[in-house]
Design a protein around this motif. Structure first.
Motif, PDB file in Angstrom:
ATOM      1  N   PHE A  74      11.321 -15.965  41.468  1.00  0.00           N
ATOM      2  CA  PHE A  74      10.749 -16.343  41.372  1.00  0.00           C
ATOM      3  C   PHE A  74       9.590 -16.001  40.970  1.00  0.00           C
ATOM      4  O   PHE A  74       8.712 -16.198  40.230  1.00  0.00           O
ATOM      5  CB  PHE A  74      10.395 -17.539  41.598  1.00  0.00           C
ATOM      6  CG  PHE A  74      11.367 -18.992  40.876  1.00  0.00           C
ATOM      7  CD1 PHE A  74      11.592 -20.222  40.062  1.00  0.00           C
ATOM      8  CD2 PHE A  74      12.581 -19.645  41.395  1.00  0.00           C
ATOM      9  CE1 PHE A  74      11.667 -20.904  39.194  1.00  0.00           C
ATOM     10  CE2 PHE A  74      13.700 -19.894  40.662  1.00  0.00           C
ATOM     11  CZ  PHE A  74      12.745 -21.156  39.908  1.00  0.00           C
ATOM     12  N   ASP A  77       9.549 -13.167  38.212  1.00  0.00           N
ATOM     13  CA  ASP A  77       8.702 -14.186  37.210  1.00  0.00           C
ATOM     14  C   ASP A  77       7.530 -14.698  36.644  1.00  0.00           C
ATOM     15  O   ASP A  77       6.723 -14.132  35.690  1.00  0.00           O
ATOM     16  CB  ASP A  77      10.060 -15.355  37.222  1.00  0.00           C
ATOM     17  CG  ASP A  77      10.025 -16.219  35.543  1.00  0.00           C
ATOM     18  OD1 ASP A  77       9.976 -15.426  34.776  1.00  0.00           O
ATOM     19  OD2 ASP A  77       9.668 -17.411  35.400  1.00  0.00           O
ATOM     20  N   PHE A 109       7.808 -22.156  44.945  1.00  0.00           N
ATOM     21  CA  PHE A 109       9.104 -22.696  45.469  1.00  0.00           C
ATOM     22  C   PHE A 109       9.981 -22.876  46.360  1.00  0.00           C
ATOM     23  O   PHE A 109      10.645 -23.744  46.254  1.00  0.00           O
ATOM     24  CB  PHE A 109       9.739 -20.734  44.747  1.00  0.00           C
ATOM     25  CG  PHE A 109      11.603 -20.958  45.783  1.00  0.00           C
ATOM     26  CD1 PHE A 109      12.551 -21.302  44.173  1.00  0.00           C
ATOM     27  CD2 PHE A 109      11.586 -20.730  46.295  1.00  0.00           C
ATOM     28  CE1 PHE A 109      13.298 -21.649  44.520  1.00  0.00           C
ATOM     29  CE2 PHE A 109      12.993 -20.840  46.582  1.00  0.00           C
ATOM     30  CZ  PHE A 109      14.048 -21.267  45.526  1.00  0.00           C
TER      31      PHE A 109
END
Length: 141
Positions: A74, A77, A109
């Protein structure tokens, strides 16, 4: 982990999310990439130990490893998305932006993404940890 994320999204939102496929791929990759390292670390840490210790090690290594690797994916990303607004690569400003973008993505996250591992992921984690702990024979000293 894909089944866990899908079940959690389906239970909470009826599966209605814009990026369902991307989220499921991210959770699947996180689990697949974390598996070999987590199993290796748990086996190495529990050589010659009783089954209860092996179970605890598998539980700890698999849960932390999966969360850490998926959070890293994540963060990468996020980095790709925010890279267009960051300073030139290699500068001090870029380093700060890279570090804080990654930390914020990791934190986000942990706050929002870990809940997708429940309810299915917790049960799967317990079952797999128990299976791995019982499958590894205790070595004689």
């Amino acid at each position: 982990m894909v089944a866990s994320a899908w079940a959690a999204l389906w239970l909470r939102e009826g599966g209605l999310t814009f990026h369902l496929t991307e989220l499921l791929v991210m959770y699947g990759l996180g689990g697949m990439l974390a598996w070999p390292l987590a199993v290796f670390l748990a086996r190495f840490a529990t050589l010659g130990r009783p089954a209860e210790t092996r179970f605890a090690a598998y539980l700890l290594c698999l849960s932390l490893g999966t969360i850490a690797v998926t959070a890293m994916l994540f963060a990468l990303d996020y980095r790709v998305f925010y890279a267009r607004w960051h300073a030139d690569t290699g500068t001090r400003t870029w380093l700060y932006q890279f570090a804080f973008t990654s930390l914020v993505a990791f934190y986000q996250f942990l706050v929002l993404g870990v809940r997708l591992y429940l309810p299915v992921g917790g049960a799967a984690l317990l079952a797999v940890s128990l299976w791995l702990a019982s499958a590894q024979p205790r070595q004689q000293r």
